[in-house]
Design an enzyme around this catalytic site. Sequence first.
Site, PDB file in Angstrom:
ATOM      1  N   GLY A 104     -24.360 -43.102 106.998  1.00 52.99           N
ATOM      2  CA  GLY A 104     -25.367 -43.986 106.295  1.00 52.99           C
ATOM      3  C   GLY A 104     -25.087 -44.739 105.112  1.00 52.99           C
ATOM      4  O   GLY A 104     -23.984 -45.017 104.618  1.00 52.99           O
ATOM      5  N   SER A 105     -26.224 -45.093 104.352  1.00 51.90           N
ATOM      6  CA  SER A 105     -26.257 -45.719 103.163  1.00 51.90           C
ATOM      7  C   SER A 105     -27.249 -46.861 103.115  1.00 51.90           C
ATOM      8  O   SER A 105     -27.244 -47.621 103.949  1.00 51.90           O
ATOM      9  CB  SER A 105     -24.737 -45.982 102.575  1.00 51.90           C
ATOM     10  OG  SER A 105     -24.157 -44.733 102.322  1.00 51.90           O
TER      11      SER A 105
END
Length: 764
Positions: A208-209
């Site tokens: 993610g991020s």
Amino acid sequence: MIRRWGGALLALAGVLATSLPADAGQGPVIRRTSYGIPHIKAADYQGLGVGLGYAFAEDNACVMADIAVTLSAERSRWFGPEAATKSGENNLVSDLYHQRINQSQVIERLLAAPRGPSRPARDLVRGYADGFNRYLAKTGAANLPDAACRGAQWVRPITEIDVWRRAYQVAAFDGGEAFQDMIVSAQPPGASVPAPAAAPLRRPEDIGSNAIAVGKAATAGGTGMVLGNPHFLWPDDWRFYQQQMTIPGELNVSGAGLAGLPLVNIGHNDRMAWSHTSSTVQTATITKLTLAPGSNTSYVVDGQMHPMVAEHVTVSARQADGSIAPVTRTLYRTPEGPVLEASGPLEWSGTNAFVLHDANAGNLRTIDQWLAIARSRNVSDLNAALIRHQGLPWVNTIAADDTGTSYYSDIQVVPHVTDELQARCGTGPEIGRVVLDGSRSACGWGSDPGTVAPGLLSPSKLPSLTRQDYVSNMNNSPWLANPAAPLTGYPAIVGNAGTERSPRTRLGLDMIADRLDGSDGLGTPGFTLSTLQATMFGNRNLTAEQGRQSIVAMCQANPTLVAHDGRPVDVRAACAALAAWNGRGDTGEAGRGAFLWRVFMNMARRPDINLWKVPFDPADPARTPRDVNAGNPDVRQAFADAAQLFAAAGVPVDVPLDAIQSYAGIPIHGCSGPEGCFNVISVPGAVGRTSEISHGTSYIMAAELTKTGPRMRSLLVYSQSANQASPHHTDQTRLYANKQWVTGLFTEQEIARDPNLTVRIVPS
């Protein structure tokens, strides 16, 4: 007046003291400010590395020692072959995988190559190993402050190769590192080693991020701003570490880097800030081999037979009686990469086998790449640095500078797989990765002029976008970095376009739009540093916003629903919990009902359930699909199943998030990405089963680039030290729990004024 001058003199004295190493030729200096954040200053790159390695060892000596043991393929020797690494891989699998890399000498060859790492990069790595070893020699393994490795025989001085191995491991995170079990288990038909149960094909949302870069047209002060919100792994060996790196006149950068790397991966200098998000680029492809008749270890290309290369890999493993015995496994490869296998579609049969072709298998450019980013003065410099080094692995880049310009790019290591090549050579099985026909040489990766290594796509074919308003990425493809200027025309291996975005991406775009028109309740339209921070910790949940009220109305009208097993379920308590919940991923009383919604969404978002009333519309991609279809019998059944699951586990349906997600006993706010949460916290495991946080919001940076210098607020959610006895093991965690931030200290004057400042020169 005396008090005022006294404070000024103290500040001046601090500035003079902290400038000694550069001015007086002394060794590197470590200046620690509040929350144990080190600001390293040195006269050159080797000295800077010494300071970084020493400071990291003070906080995380056991983490670095564990990394070195893993990358030296010695986990089975010290901890036993059946135990697991901090990230969950079996020790024997990890050792065999890394020993194969080590005995191939690939890192040594890349270091010796004509276009190998630069002198500054080598000096930085050499110094980092030296700094760690200075701390270890001074303290002694028997006196380490962390009980996790105090007195352990496996704690040893590290070498430059250990650090380069770490850089190589990070580059291969989405390639070989993600396929360890499949590589080690790959055996010809009839072999006694079983294949892994399934293919662990990592997706961007697994790590993610989020990142948002805002330009002058969207900020109240006409500045540039960046919100970096990496959702990375929480186990110790993959923690971020916050630090400032300064060589006067050469380098001055602050932010966070992954443990074991002498780098700032996400951060800012005096004129620019940047962050990264996991990209949808497939940095590794699969090659389907056609085996030669009568041979399980030979394959055919253009009618010619080629033998696989058999690699005999041996590691040492501790036995039940404490003795050490060798374990040997024969692994296989072709010139493209290692053979891999998983039960099901990637099974090594009598006719086919599969090879991992990883574009980062030759990438030792990461340290030079991030140094070049850190030295960039604006987003134009940043773009040039990405093109020059082509060393970023598996990440997008989002940045802004003090001219108020925002920038997005997916310029990184990308296999040269064009759409034409995929159409001509793509083959089954369908596994979410590009699979190419290995029986034809014409189906190998292509080439472009101007690339730093063969087989890569030219940066000119990769998407980038410069804007005065904003750009963003929340792990979907580059298409909607800014919906007003959709990016298209890039190869499919980079990502898709014109398709449904994740709930988290739609929420992020909605958060930006609401701030720009002022409809989010945070005041006058346009971003300020404080509203950027408030946006981060709003803990909104898009699916709840789109469906909580309709689900509550449905269950109030239908207090008994039928589960998938045909049993009636009393849903009144679950209904009341959702009715009382505030719809956000908050802890405390406000968060009662949040976990129930998460479990319900996990069930209702199955591919076979039509969850939304309004379907996806390519003409309105940021706002569709929307509105949970509470009238759908499948959705109602999913709600009954969720309530039934809580009852069977003996867990209250209104259990607060405090009881579900915590770190060292401190409640952690946030929620899961698939729900449509921006502030992601992932806790695996079933209802009623306690699990540690596996990944999610880790280092948060809100930075504003002004003409008078950077203003930055940050949080390292799990704090600086993995040592449970350290005062910096949970100090920032408590701030996070209360939605408080650390004020970034960047200039000499800011550092000198910190009330908790300590200054010392690294001992030789």
